[in-house]
Design a protein around this motif. Sequence first.
Motif, PDB file in Angstrom:
ATOM      1  N   SER A 198      11.346 -11.059   1.666  1.00 15.92           N
ATOM      2  CA  SER A 198      10.913 -10.765   0.332  1.00 15.92           C
ATOM      3  C   SER A 198      12.037  -9.818  -0.323  1.00 15.92           C
ATOM      4  N   VAL A 199      11.976 -10.008  -1.676  1.00 10.08           N
ATOM      5  CA  VAL A 199      13.173  -9.515  -2.484  1.00 10.08           C
ATOM      6  C   VAL A 199      12.303  -8.726  -3.749  1.00 10.08           C
ATOM      7  N   ASN A 200      12.722  -7.414  -3.690  1.00 10.15           N
ATOM      8  CA  ASN A 200      12.123  -6.714  -5.023  1.00 10.15           C
ATOM      9  C   ASN A 200      13.224  -6.556  -6.059  1.00 10.15           C
ATOM     10  N   PHE A 201      13.048  -6.823  -7.315  1.00  7.78           N
ATOM     11  CA  PHE A 201      13.933  -6.738  -8.275  1.00  7.78           C
ATOM     12  C   PHE A 201      13.550  -5.444  -9.066  1.00  7.78           C
ATOM     13  N   ILE A 202      14.761  -4.710  -9.354  1.00  5.96           N
ATOM     14  CA  ILE A 202      14.686  -3.417 -10.171  1.00  5.96           C
ATOM     15  C   ILE A 202      15.213  -3.589 -11.473  1.00  5.96           C
ATOM     16  N   ALA A 203      14.647  -3.000 -12.375  1.00  2.00           N
ATOM     17  CA  ALA A 203      15.115  -3.323 -13.869  1.00  2.00           C
ATOM     18  C   ALA A 203      16.350  -2.146 -14.084  1.00  2.00           C
ATOM     19  N   LEU A 204      17.501  -2.296 -14.446  1.00  3.03           N
ATOM     20  CA  LEU A 204      18.392  -1.392 -14.904  1.00  3.03           C
ATOM     21  C   LEU A 204      18.139  -0.686 -16.345  1.00  3.03           C
ATOM     22  N   ARG A 205      17.138  -1.198 -16.892  1.00  2.00           N
ATOM     23  CA  ARG A 205      16.796  -0.689 -18.156  1.00  2.00           C
ATOM     24  C   ARG A 205      15.303  -0.772 -18.479  1.00  2.00           C
ATOM     25  N   ASP A 206      14.592  -0.318 -19.456  1.00  2.00           N
ATOM     26  CA  ASP A 206      13.654  -0.691 -19.695  1.00  2.00           C
ATOM     27  C   ASP A 206      13.142  -1.946 -20.451  1.00  2.00           C
ATOM     28  N   ILE A 207      12.157  -2.724 -19.909  1.00  2.00           N
ATOM     29  CA  ILE A 207      11.678  -3.880 -20.422  1.00  2.00           C
ATOM     30  C   ILE A 207      10.732  -3.824 -21.452  1.00  2.00           C
ATOM     31  N   GLN A 208      11.167  -4.278 -22.546  1.00  2.00           N
ATOM     32  CA  GLN A 208      10.396  -4.445 -23.668  1.00  2.00           C
ATOM     33  C   GLN A 208       9.219  -5.293 -23.793  1.00  2.00           C
ATOM     34  N   PRO A 209       8.063  -4.818 -24.639  1.00  2.08           N
ATOM     35  CA  PRO A 209       6.891  -5.953 -24.623  1.00  2.08           C
ATOM     36  C   PRO A 209       7.698  -7.047 -25.317  1.00  2.08           C
ATOM     37  N   GLY A 210       7.223  -8.285 -24.563  1.00  3.65           N
ATOM     38  CA  GLY A 210       7.537  -9.570 -25.212  1.00  3.65           C
ATOM     39  C   GLY A 210       8.700 -10.176 -24.733  1.00  3.65           C
ATOM     40  N   GLU A 211       9.696  -9.204 -24.129  1.00  4.38           N
ATOM     41  CA  GLU A 211      10.763  -9.840 -23.321  1.00  4.38           C
ATOM     42  C   GLU A 211      10.175 -10.603 -22.195  1.00  4.38           C
ATOM     43  N   GLU A 212      11.280 -11.624 -21.940  1.00  5.92           N
ATOM     44  CA  GLU A 212      11.064 -12.499 -20.837  1.00  5.92           C
ATOM     45  C   GLU A 212      12.044 -12.240 -19.751  1.00  5.92           C
ATOM     46  N   VAL A 213      11.569 -12.289 -18.332  1.00  7.50           N
ATOM     47  CA  VAL A 213      12.642 -11.843 -17.388  1.00  7.50           C
ATOM     48  C   VAL A 213      12.999 -13.332 -16.630  1.00  7.50           C
ATOM     49  N   PHE A 214      14.279 -13.457 -16.780  1.00  7.91           N
ATOM     50  CA  PHE A 214      14.728 -14.805 -15.931  1.00  7.91           C
ATOM     51  C   PHE A 214      15.388 -14.376 -14.524  1.00  7.91           C
ATOM     52  N   ILE A 215      15.440 -15.412 -13.869  1.00  5.26           N
ATOM     53  CA  ILE A 215      16.078 -15.136 -12.572  1.00  5.26           C
ATOM     54  C   ILE A 215      16.803 -16.276 -12.173  1.00  5.26           C
TER      55      ILE A 215
END
Length: 205
Positions: free
Chosen positions: A7-24
Amino acid sequence: KNYIGLSVNFIALRDIQPGEEVFIDYGPEWEAAWNKHVDEWKPPQGSENYMPAAEIAKDTSAPLRTVHEQKHMPYPENILFYCHYGYMPGLEGGEWEWDDTFIQENRYPCKITRRKIFPNEIGQEGYLYDAMMLTQDEMDHETGVFVGYIIPSGEKHVLKNIPRGAIEVKDKFYSKDEYAMENSFRHEMMFPDDIFPATWKNIKK
């Protein structure tokens, strides 16, 4: 519990704003394989007739077609009806009138043999159905019924005056589009080597 997975945990390096999309990013090999798949993809044979059971099931006011009507206007091959019917080995064939106790029985594959109009509880037009349970020779696919609990060929088990809400419309096992292995896209999800700690990569040969 019988296998080891990663299993892999992803940690954001900055705040994720509402409506932003996270890509891998699965890497260039995955992307190249996907682009090739898109360019070469063709719909599976017969897919033009495919209709998910949910599309039929959601409109409970629409009449279900009888086996006679289906000779001229068939449902897609993936569609199967289920009725509440508690078949047990040794139970002889016959006709039974629906009552609410049947709702407690397991679902069993069936075919609609007759439909009649009746006014429902709010005075609108509704339908009651007669259904015959499928027998062994009619089950050419997986139905979820245990082998020993399939009605033998030649027997007639009929349930009469079934309300629409007691008939379930389902996709045949492994007939949904996610099971269409032909022309489906499959590829490993790639990770760049530099995201792993060096201590993870010190296996001695």
